[in-house]
Design a protein around this motif. Structure first.
Motif, PDB file in Angstrom:
ATOM      1  N   LYS A 181     -15.117  38.739  90.238  1.00 55.93           N
ATOM      2  CA  LYS A 181     -14.266  39.900  89.999  1.00 55.93           C
ATOM      3  C   LYS A 181     -12.814  39.494  90.218  1.00 55.93           C
ATOM      4  CE  LYS A 181     -17.322  43.774  91.145  1.00 55.93           C
ATOM      5  NZ  LYS A 181     -17.450  45.009  91.955  1.00 55.93           N
ATOM      6  N   ARG A 182     -11.932  40.165  89.476  1.00 60.25           N
ATOM      7  CA  ARG A 182     -10.504  39.897  89.666  1.00 60.25           C
ATOM      8  C   ARG A 182     -10.030  40.616  90.935  1.00 60.25           C
ATOM      9  NH1 ARG A 182      -6.351  39.184  85.336  1.00 60.25           N
ATOM     10  NH2 ARG A 182      -7.959  39.919  83.907  1.00 60.25           N
ATOM     11  N   PRO A 183      -9.269  39.961  91.788  1.00 57.83           N
ATOM     12  CA  PRO A 183      -8.758  40.630  92.985  1.00 57.83           C
ATOM     13  C   PRO A 183      -7.745  41.711  92.629  1.00 57.83           C
ATOM     14  CG  PRO A 183      -8.553  38.229  93.134  1.00 57.83           C
ATOM     15  CD  PRO A 183      -8.876  38.540  91.726  1.00 57.83           C
ATOM     16  N   VAL A 184      -7.530  42.613  93.580  1.00 62.77           N
ATOM     17  CA  VAL A 184      -6.474  43.619  93.440  1.00 62.77           C
ATOM     18  C   VAL A 184      -5.388  43.420  94.489  1.00 62.77           C
ATOM     19  CG1 VAL A 184      -8.010  45.318  92.404  1.00 62.77           C
ATOM     20  CG2 VAL A 184      -7.720  45.290  94.896  1.00 62.77           C
ATOM     21  N   PHE A 185      -5.638  42.504  95.428  1.00 67.16           N
ATOM     22  CA  PHE A 185      -4.687  42.249  96.513  1.00 67.16           C
ATOM     23  C   PHE A 185      -4.687  40.755  96.782  1.00 67.16           C
ATOM     24  CE2 PHE A 185      -3.014  41.942 100.765  1.00 67.16           C
ATOM     25  CZ  PHE A 185      -2.248  43.073 100.988  1.00 67.16           C
ATOM     26  N   SER A 226      -4.532  42.618  86.939  1.00 69.29           N
ATOM     27  CA  SER A 226      -5.687  43.507  87.066  1.00 69.29           C
ATOM     28  C   SER A 226      -5.417  44.845  86.381  1.00 69.29           C
ATOM     29  CB  SER A 226      -5.995  43.744  88.543  1.00 69.29           C
ATOM     30  OG  SER A 226      -6.945  44.781  88.698  1.00 69.29           O
ATOM     31  N   PRO A 227      -6.448  45.441  85.786  1.00 69.59           N
ATOM     32  CA  PRO A 227      -6.257  46.787  85.229  1.00 69.59           C
ATOM     33  C   PRO A 227      -6.026  47.836  86.317  1.00 69.59           C
ATOM     34  CG  PRO A 227      -8.560  46.096  85.065  1.00 69.59           C
ATOM     35  CD  PRO A 227      -7.783  44.897  85.484  1.00 69.59           C
ATOM     36  N   TYR A 228      -6.414  47.519  87.544  1.00 66.49           N
ATOM     37  CA  TYR A 228      -6.127  48.401  88.668  1.00 66.49           C
ATOM     38  C   TYR A 228      -4.701  48.175  89.172  1.00 66.49           C
ATOM     39  CZ  TYR A 228     -11.173  49.343  89.361  1.00 66.49           C
ATOM     40  OH  TYR A 228     -12.476  49.726  89.222  1.00 66.49           O
ATOM     41  N   LEU A 229      -4.171  49.150  89.907  1.00 63.14           N
ATOM     42  CA  LEU A 229      -2.926  48.945  90.636  1.00 63.14           C
ATOM     43  C   LEU A 229      -3.154  47.804  91.625  1.00 63.14           C
ATOM     44  CD1 LEU A 229      -0.027  49.984  91.279  1.00 63.14           C
ATOM     45  CD2 LEU A 229      -1.088  51.417  93.053  1.00 63.14           C
ATOM     46  N   ASN A 284      -6.268  60.271  94.236  1.00 64.05           N
ATOM     47  CA  ASN A 284      -5.137  59.612  93.584  1.00 64.05           C
ATOM     48  C   ASN A 284      -5.607  58.953  92.282  1.00 64.05           C
ATOM     49  OD1 ASN A 284      -3.019  57.511  92.987  1.00 64.05           O
ATOM     50  ND2 ASN A 284      -2.165  58.331  94.887  1.00 64.05           N
ATOM     51  N   PRO A 285      -4.861  59.092  91.194  1.00 60.87           N
ATOM     52  CA  PRO A 285      -5.253  58.448  89.933  1.00 60.87           C
ATOM     53  C   PRO A 285      -5.411  56.932  90.033  1.00 60.87           C
ATOM     54  CG  PRO A 285      -3.478  60.027  89.569  1.00 60.87           C
ATOM     55  CD  PRO A 285      -3.631  59.896  91.053  1.00 60.87           C
ATOM     56  N   ALA A 286      -4.758  56.305  91.027  1.00 64.34           N
ATOM     57  CA  ALA A 286      -4.839  54.851  91.193  1.00 64.34           C
ATOM     58  C   ALA A 286      -5.967  54.436  92.146  1.00 64.34           C
ATOM     59  CB  ALA A 286      -3.507  54.314  91.712  1.00 64.34           C
ATOM     60  N   PHE A 287      -6.844  55.365  92.483  1.00 63.51           N
ATOM     61  CA  PHE A 287      -7.954  55.066  93.398  1.00 63.51           C
ATOM     62  C   PHE A 287      -8.799  53.903  92.868  1.00 63.51           C
ATOM     63  CE2 PHE A 287     -12.484  55.756  94.433  1.00 63.51           C
ATOM     64  CZ  PHE A 287     -12.432  55.647  95.825  1.00 63.51           C
ATOM     65  N   ILE A 288      -9.160  52.994  93.792  1.00 66.76           N
ATOM     66  CA  ILE A 288     -10.005  51.850  93.439  1.00 66.76           C
ATOM     67  C   ILE A 288     -11.335  51.983  94.179  1.00 66.76           C
ATOM     68  CG2 ILE A 288     -10.267  49.336  93.534  1.00 66.76           C
ATOM     69  CD1 ILE A 288      -7.242  49.091  93.498  1.00 66.76           C
ATOM     70  N   PRO A 289     -12.457  51.965  93.489  1.00 66.68           N
ATOM     71  CA  PRO A 289     -13.757  52.020  94.166  1.00 66.68           C
ATOM     72  C   PRO A 289     -13.888  50.864  95.158  1.00 66.68           C
ATOM     73  CG  PRO A 289     -14.015  52.308  91.801  1.00 66.68           C
ATOM     74  CD  PRO A 289     -12.593  51.907  92.023  1.00 66.68           C
ATOM     75  N   GLU A 290     -14.606  51.105  96.224  1.00 69.13           N
ATOM     76  CA  GLU A 290     -14.704  50.107  97.282  1.00 69.13           C
ATOM     77  C   GLU A 290     -15.252  48.780  96.768  1.00 69.13           C
ATOM     78  OE1 GLU A 290     -16.696  50.068 101.713  1.00 69.13           O
ATOM     79  OE2 GLU A 290     -15.740  51.917 100.993  1.00 69.13           O
ATOM     80  N   ALA A 291     -16.174  48.823  95.830  1.00 70.58           N
ATOM     81  CA  ALA A 291     -16.778  47.588  95.316  1.00 70.58           C
ATOM     82  C   ALA A 291     -15.763  46.701  94.612  1.00 70.58           C
ATOM     83  CB  ALA A 291     -17.916  47.921  94.356  1.00 70.58           C
ATOM     84  N   ASP A 292     -14.639  47.282  94.178  1.00 77.01           N
ATOM     85  CA  ASP A 292     -13.624  46.513  93.451  1.00 77.01           C
ATOM     86  C   ASP A 292     -12.393  46.197  94.307  1.00 77.01           C
ATOM     87  OD1 ASP A 292     -15.153  46.449  91.153  1.00 77.01           O
ATOM     88  OD2 ASP A 292     -14.288  48.306  90.362  1.00 77.01           O
ATOM     89  N   ARG A 293     -12.454  46.521  95.566  1.00 78.65           N
ATOM     90  CA  ARG A 293     -11.324  46.230  96.458  1.00 78.65           C
ATOM     91  C   ARG A 293     -11.454  44.802  96.980  1.00 78.65           C
ATOM     92  NH1 ARG A 293     -11.757  51.756 100.009  1.00 78.65           N
ATOM     93  NH2 ARG A 293     -11.822  53.171  98.200  1.00 78.65           N
ATOM     94  N   ILE A 294     -11.074  43.860  96.152  1.00 82.56           N
ATOM     95  CA  ILE A 294     -11.159  42.431  96.480  1.00 82.56           C
ATOM     96  C   ILE A 294      -9.773  41.935  96.882  1.00 82.56           C
ATOM     97  CG2 ILE A 294     -11.781  40.140  95.636  1.00 82.56           C
ATOM     98  CD1 ILE A 294     -14.140  42.078  95.810  1.00 82.56           C
ATOM     99  N   ALA A 314     -10.936  47.478 107.249  1.00 86.73           N
ATOM    100  CA  ALA A 314     -11.191  48.842 107.722  1.00 86.73           C
ATOM    101  C   ALA A 314     -11.052  49.864 106.601  1.00 86.73           C
ATOM    102  CB  ALA A 314     -10.225  49.177 108.857  1.00 86.73           C
ATOM    103  N   HIS A 315     -10.388  49.484 105.519  1.00 81.48           N
ATOM    104  CA  HIS A 315     -10.212  50.387 104.383  1.00 81.48           C
ATOM    105  C   HIS A 315     -11.056  49.963 103.173  1.00 81.48           C
ATOM    106  CE1 HIS A 315      -6.845  51.790 106.826  1.00 81.48           C
ATOM    107  NE2 HIS A 315      -6.836  52.862 106.083  1.00 81.48           N
ATOM    108  N   GLY A 316     -12.141  49.275 103.440  1.00 79.43           N
ATOM    109  CA  GLY A 316     -13.113  49.004 102.396  1.00 79.43           C
ATOM    110  C   GLY A 316     -12.833  47.812 101.519  1.00 79.43           C
ATOM    111  N   PHE A 317     -11.858  46.973 101.885  1.00 82.06           N
ATOM    112  CA  PHE A 317     -11.596  45.757 101.122  1.00 82.06           C
ATOM    113  C   PHE A 317     -12.520  44.639 101.600  1.00 82.06           C
ATOM    114  CE2 PHE A 317      -7.772  48.117 100.374  1.00 82.06           C
ATOM    115  CZ  PHE A 317      -7.244  47.653  99.185  1.00 82.06           C
ATOM    116  N   THR A 318     -12.889  43.764 100.690  1.00 78.23           N
ATOM    117  CA  THR A 318     -13.601  42.537 101.032  1.00 78.23           C
ATOM    118  C   THR A 318     -12.611  41.393 100.912  1.00 78.23           C
ATOM    119  OG1 THR A 318     -15.679  43.414 100.168  1.00 78.23           O
ATOM    120  CG2 THR A 318     -15.552  41.039 100.521  1.00 78.23           C
ATOM    121  N   ASN A 319     -12.383  40.713 102.030  1.00 84.42           N
ATOM    122  CA  ASN A 319     -11.392  39.639 102.086  1.00 84.42           C
ATOM    123  C   ASN A 319     -12.022  38.284 101.806  1.00 84.42           C
ATOM    124  OD1 ASN A 319      -9.316  41.443 102.975  1.00 84.42           O
ATOM    125  ND2 ASN A 319     -10.109  41.314 105.061  1.00 84.42           N
ATOM    126  N   TYR A 320     -11.301  37.457 101.071  1.00 85.55           N
ATOM    127  CA  TYR A 320     -11.717  36.089 100.785  1.00 85.55           C
ATOM    128  C   TYR A 320     -10.558  35.145 101.077  1.00 85.55           C
ATOM    129  CZ  TYR A 320     -15.697  37.933  98.094  1.00 85.55           C
ATOM    130  OH  TYR A 320     -16.850  38.595  97.704  1.00 85.55           O
TER     131      TYR A 320
END
Length: 335
Positions: free
Chosen positions: A255-259, A277-280, A57-67, A181-187
């Motif tokens: 890093k800026r969160p995406v969620f 964020s520049p990400y979706l 998907n063009p909106a794919f976010i690398p796991e390291a940026d899934r904050i 479970a989908h590679g996000f790091t929660n804070y």
């Protein structure tokens, strides 16, 4: 009723029906958010996660940026009729009163000792700070952590009789697990005290201390009887609320969160920062609408006021979760 029992009962009705039931039950068991009703909020969350975790998907976010960042009070656990940390401070006032006889004549301590919280809270922010400083400072960080852990293990909520760590929201616990479970790091990014949350956050939320951000008192290093010690001073170091939440995210995460999820105007800037964020990105608010199973409050509440953030959610397309309509269950089941 278990799957084994269900299929056993239906065998006489034919293999086709039995197989259909097996498939339906299997699908239900894979529901990532079973305490959420099927509706717009659940669909939006699942669609977002599917989109940003699909490599093609063009909106794919690398796991390291899934904050992912979450407020705590009113978002992950209840905040009525008082913030839970304030309940801790009140209990501490009663415990410490014999050592401070002057409190019987000094506000807001006098009102707290007389169980007159209406008068105590008339002092506003200054009164709250007085209570926090008297009960949270002057001891080491390890002593404070032990006090918090003891309180969390024994104290119960005045309305439900549950321990405070059982006043967490089952749908949000599922959301934390789903994202992880989908590679996000929660804070956690909360206005509550960082040292108040850290002793129990891993056991309750699965979040280790380094993934908890909050307000803090000043701490100083001191060697006491040959032992290196961190002492908590009666001085504010950082208030993690409103416009300072993005600042805290910058300092602690880098890093800026995406969620992001919150529940009040105190979380609005955190959600704005995430949506830039520049990400979706995804922004959600828990709207407390259930006066039967929990509490109903928003624009006029003195705790967890949801006013400007609710307007922005509606105008900017943030996900506004109606607790009454969209959550099958509020709190976890307990034995």
């Amino acid at each position: 009723m278990t799957l084994r029992l269900r299929t056993h009962l239906l065998r006489p009705m034919g293999a086709t029906l039995s197989l259909g039931l097996c498939l339906a039950t299997a699908q239900a068991s894979t529901d990532p958010l079973p305490s959420w009703h099927d509706g717009s909020s659940k669909a939006a969350i699942i669609a977002y996660v599917d989109t940003v975790t699909t490599e093609t998907n063009p909106a794919f976010i690398p796991e390291a940026d899934r904050i992912a960042v979450f407020d705590n009070d009113g978002t992950l656990w209840s905040e009525q009729p008082l913030y839970n940390q304030l309940a801790f401070a009140i209990d501490r006032i009663h415990q410490m009163a014999p050592e401070h006889p002057q409190w019987k004549q000094t506000q807001p301590f006098k009102a707290v000792l007389e169980n007159d919280m209406a008068t105590a809270l008339k002092g506003g922010e200054r009164a709250l700070l007085d209570l926090v400083m008297a009960t949270h400072a002057g001891i080491s960080t390890s002593e404070f952590a032990a006090l918090v852990q003891q309180w969390i293990d024994t104290a119960t909520h005045p309305k439900t009789g549950r321990k405070y760590t059982q006043m967490v929201y089952q749908p949000m616990l599922e959301l934390l697990d789903y994202l992880q479970a989908h590679g996000f790091t929660n804070y956690i990014v909360s206005g509550g005290g960082i040292d108040f949350m850290r002793p129990w956050s891993e056991a309750v939320y699965g979040l280790p201390p380094q993934q908890v951000i909050g307000s803090s008192l000043a701490v100083r290093y001191e060697v006491i009887d040959g032992v290196p010690t961190l002492m908590r001073d009666a001085e504010i170091h950082f208030i993690d609320d409103k416009a300072t939440k993005p600042v805290a995210i910058h300092y602690h995460i880098g890093k800026r969160p995406v969620f992001a999820f919150g529940n009040s105007d105190g979380d609005r800037q955190m959600l704005q920062w995430t949506k830039a964020s520049p990400y979706l990105s995804f922004a959600g608010l828990v709207h407390h609408t259930d006066d039967k199973r929990e509490w109903a409050y928003d624009r006029h509440s003195t705790i967890g006021k949801l006013d400007k953030a609710m307007d922005q959610a509606k105008s900017d397309g943030w996900t506004l979760v109606d607790m009454k309509q969209e959550w099958r269950q509020i709190f976890p089941d307990i034995d």
